[in-house]
Design a protein around this motif. Sequence first.
Motif, short mmCIF file in Angstrom:
data_model
loop_
_atom_site.label_atom_id
_atom_site.label_comp_id
_atom_site.label_asym_id
_atom_site.label_seq_id
_atom_site.Cartn_x
_atom_site.Cartn_y
_atom_site.Cartn_z
N PRO A 32 22.32 -6.37 4.46
CA PRO A 32 21.55 -5.79 5.56
C PRO A 32 20.86 -4.48 5.21
O PRO A 32 20.01 -4.01 5.97
CB PRO A 32 22.61 -5.57 6.65
N ASP A 33 21.23 -3.87 4.08
CA ASP A 33 20.60 -2.63 3.68
C ASP A 33 19.80 -2.85 2.40
O ASP A 33 20.17 -3.68 1.56
CB ASP A 33 21.66 -1.55 3.43
N MET A 34 18.71 -2.13 2.26
CA MET A 34 17.89 -2.21 1.05
C MET A 34 17.41 -0.80 0.72
O MET A 34 16.98 -0.06 1.61
CB MET A 34 16.69 -3.14 1.27
N SER A 35 17.50 -0.44 -0.55
CA SER A 35 17.07 0.90 -0.96
C SER A 35 15.56 1.03 -0.78
O SER A 35 14.81 0.05 -0.77
CB SER A 35 17.44 1.15 -2.42
N ASP A 36 15.12 2.29 -0.65
CA ASP A 36 13.69 2.55 -0.52
C ASP A 36 12.94 2.05 -1.75
O ASP A 36 11.82 1.53 -1.64
CB ASP A 36 13.43 4.04 -0.32
N ALA A 37 13.55 2.20 -2.93
CA ALA A 37 12.88 1.76 -4.17
C ALA A 37 12.69 0.25 -4.17
O ALA A 37 11.62 -0.26 -4.54
CB ALA A 37 13.69 2.20 -5.38
N ASP A 38 13.72 -0.49 -3.76
CA ASP A 38 13.60 -1.95 -3.73
C ASP A 38 12.60 -2.39 -2.67
O ASP A 38 11.87 -3.38 -2.86
CB ASP A 38 14.97 -2.59 -3.47
#
Length: 210
Positions: free
Chosen positions: A164-170
């Motif tokens: 449910p979470d994704m890094s800003d870079a990804d």
Amino acid sequence: MRAHGRGHGLRALSRWARCLAVAGLVAATAACSGPPPNPNPRAAVPLQTVPVDLQRYMGRWYVIANIPYFGERGNVGSYAEWSLRPDGRIDDAYVYRPERFDAPLKRMQFVDSVVAGSGGGEWRVRLFWPIYVSQLTLYVDPDYRVTLLGYPDKSLGWVFSRDPDMSDADYRAALGRFEAMGYDTSRFRRVPQFPSQLGQPGFQSPGDGN
């Protein structure tokens, strides 16, 4: 028997009228509030699907971002669950909370069919008979953790993740892929998956959309 048959016929006609009304509403919404012109210089380049291992592709995918539209606008904590049926079709559930994380979960159920010759990368999604839409798999990473979905005219797009979470870079990398495919990435908004994301810049809000 004759009266019973007439009643059944009227109920069927009523259901058909409701279907036509919904179809008309969808068409009217598209005509009156269509997307703005796509400024991407590759906007006219047709989208290409990628082959998909359907067994690995099944399961839960969280909606990390999309181009907001009336069907998903304002929803939070949303995800899709795909399950392969014995007949080769796919049970497709869209699960979400409307606007608030304390709202009860709602669920919409569809049936998808894989388009022959697409390598599993194009599905026909049955919204309700006789209305179908195309869903294109534009990218899936080797570990089947992130996938990008699109619509043929590039008016719709989704970033899905197993988490449910994704890094800003990804996330920026996902938008870079959409950019290379000719999308107007300024239209994407992230979907809140956690209460702390509500109201944050770049995240979808109930009033956001086309």
